[in-house]
Motif scaffolding. Sequence first.
Motif, mmCIF file in Angstrom:
data_model
loop_
_atom_site.group_PDB
_atom_site.id
_atom_site.type_symbol
_atom_site.label_atom_id
_atom_site.label_comp_id
_atom_site.label_asym_id
_atom_site.label_seq_id
_atom_site.Cartn_x
_atom_site.Cartn_y
_atom_site.Cartn_z
ATOM 1 N N ILE A 170 0.831 -1.208 0.000
ATOM 2 C CA ILE A 170 0.000 0.000 0.000
ATOM 3 C C ILE A 170 0.865 1.256 0.000
ATOM 4 N N PHE A 171 1.996 1.192 0.699
ATOM 5 C CA PHE A 171 2.852 2.368 0.864
ATOM 6 C C PHE A 171 3.998 2.418 -0.149
ATOM 7 N N ILE A 172 4.003 1.502 -1.109
ATOM 8 C CA ILE A 172 5.045 1.490 -2.128
ATOM 9 C C ILE A 172 4.476 2.072 -3.423
ATOM 10 N N PRO A 173 5.044 3.167 -3.943
ATOM 11 C CA PRO A 173 4.542 3.728 -5.202
ATOM 12 C C PRO A 173 4.899 2.825 -6.379
ATOM 13 N N PRO A 174 4.198 2.969 -7.511
ATOM 14 C CA PRO A 174 3.106 3.901 -7.767
ATOM 15 C C PRO A 174 1.769 3.384 -7.232
ATOM 16 N N PHE A 175 0.860 4.306 -6.969
ATOM 17 C CA PHE A 175 -0.458 3.957 -6.463
ATOM 18 C C PHE A 175 -1.432 3.842 -7.637
ATOM 19 N N LYS A 176 -2.118 2.695 -7.727
ATOM 20 C CA LYS A 176 -3.063 2.446 -8.817
ATOM 21 C C LYS A 176 -4.397 3.122 -8.491
ATOM 22 N N ARG A 192 -6.665 4.623 -10.378
ATOM 23 C CA ARG A 192 -7.818 4.289 -11.209
ATOM 24 C C ARG A 192 -8.419 2.952 -10.794
ATOM 25 N N ASN A 193 -7.572 1.974 -10.510
ATOM 26 C CA ASN A 193 -8.073 0.685 -10.025
ATOM 27 C C ASN A 193 -8.780 0.834 -8.691
ATOM 28 N N PHE A 194 -8.242 1.703 -7.834
ATOM 29 C CA PHE A 194 -8.856 1.945 -6.527
ATOM 30 C C PHE A 194 -10.257 2.539 -6.687
ATOM 31 N N LEU A 195 -10.408 3.544 -7.549
ATOM 32 C CA LEU A 195 -11.721 4.158 -7.755
ATOM 33 C C LEU A 195 -12.713 3.172 -8.363
ATOM 34 N N ARG A 196 -12.229 2.338 -9.276
ATOM 35 C CA ARG A 196 -13.115 1.346 -9.883
ATOM 36 C C ARG A 196 -13.632 0.364 -8.839
ATOM 37 N N GLN A 197 -12.772 -0.044 -7.911
ATOM 38 C CA GLN A 197 -13.193 -0.992 -6.882
ATOM 39 C C GLN A 197 -14.066 -0.333 -5.819
ATOM 40 N N VAL A 198 -13.827 0.945 -5.533
ATOM 41 C CA VAL A 198 -14.727 1.659 -4.608
ATOM 42 C C VAL A 198 -16.133 1.709 -5.196
ATOM 43 N N ARG A 199 -16.220 1.987 -6.475
ATOM 44 C CA ARG A 199 -17.525 1.982 -7.151
ATOM 45 C C ARG A 199 -18.129 0.593 -7.132
ATOM 46 N N PHE A 200 -17.309 -0.423 -7.325
ATOM 47 C CA PHE A 200 -17.815 -1.795 -7.334
ATOM 48 C C PHE A 200 -18.347 -2.195 -5.958
ATOM 49 N N PHE A 201 -17.593 -1.900 -4.905
ATOM 50 C CA PHE A 201 -18.030 -2.241 -3.556
ATOM 51 C C PHE A 201 -19.185 -1.353 -3.104
ATOM 52 N N GLY A 202 -19.094 -0.062 -3.410
ATOM 53 C CA GLY A 202 -20.054 0.886 -2.879
ATOM 54 C C GLY A 202 -21.315 1.033 -3.704
ATOM 55 N N ASN A 203 -21.170 1.598 -4.900
ATOM 56 C CA ASN A 203 -22.337 1.903 -5.729
ATOM 57 C C ASN A 203 -23.098 0.648 -6.130
ATOM 58 N N LYS A 204 -22.382 -0.386 -6.487
ATOM 59 C CA LYS A 204 -23.033 -1.611 -6.941
ATOM 60 C C LYS A 204 -23.735 -2.359 -5.813
#
Length: 256
Positions: free
Chosen positions: A33-39, A41-53
Motif C-alpha cells: 500500500i505504501f510502495i509507489p506507484p499507487f493504482k 484508477r483501479n482503486f476508484l473502480r473498486q470503490v464503485r464496485f463495492f459501494g455503488n453496486k
Amino acid sequence: MISFIKFIGRYSIELFVFLGKMFIFLVDSIYYIFIPPFKFRNFLRQVRFFGNKSMIVVIFTGAFSGMVLALQGYYALNKFGAEALLGPVVALSLIRELGPVLCALMVTGRAGSAVTAEIGIMRITEQIDALTVMAVNPMKYVVVPNILAGIVAFPLLTAVFDVIGIYGGYLVSVHALGLSEGTYFSQMELYVDMEDIRIGLYKSLSFGLLVTWICTFMGYTSGYGARGVSRATTNAVVLSSVVILLWDYMLGAFLL
C-alpha cells in the motif's frame, strides 16, 4: 487411536500453514500500500464496485432491518411501559451492532464473492502470471486496490444502512404503531452519543479489511479449473461470514 492422532496432527499442521500464508499475504498487502506507484484508477473502480453496486441491497436490508427492530422492540418495551425508548433501541441496535454486521454480510455475499471469483479466474487463466512476466506487481495491481476500496466503502455503506434503518423504524413506529414523532427522535438524541457511532465505525473499518483480505487471498490462491474457483468463492464467503461474527463479538467485548 494412532490413526486418529495422525489425523489431528496433520489437520493442525495444515491449519497453521494456511493461517501463516494468510498472515504473510496480509503483511505483503499492507506493505505494498505504501510502495509507489499507487493504482488510483483501479482503486476508484473498486470503490464503485463495492459501494455503488452494493447500494440497492444495503438500502433494502437496512430499511427492513429497522422496520423489524421497531416492530419487535415495540411489543417488548410495551410490556414494561417503556414505548418512549423505542427510538434509542432501534438506533443503538443499528449503529453499534446490526448496521456494521448485516452490511458486511450483505456486501460479502454480493461483492466479496465476485472479487474472489474474478481473481480466481485471473489465476487459472494465467493473467496473474502474465502480470509478473510484464514486471507488474500483481499484489499492487489486483489485491491492494480491493483492500483499500473495502476500507473506504464499508464505513460509508454502514452509514447509509444505519440512516435507512432508523427511518425504516420511524415509519413503523410513528405511522403504524402510533408513537409520537417527537418522542422517537428526541429520546434517540438523548441516548445515542459519539461513542456509539465510533464503535460502529471501528467495526465497519475492521470488517472492510477482513472481508477484502480473505476474499482476495482465496481468489489469489485458488486451485485450477472451475472447481477450484467455485471452491475458493464458497470458502471465501463462508470464512468471511464466520470471521465477521467472531470479530464482532471480540471487538464488542473489548469496546463495551
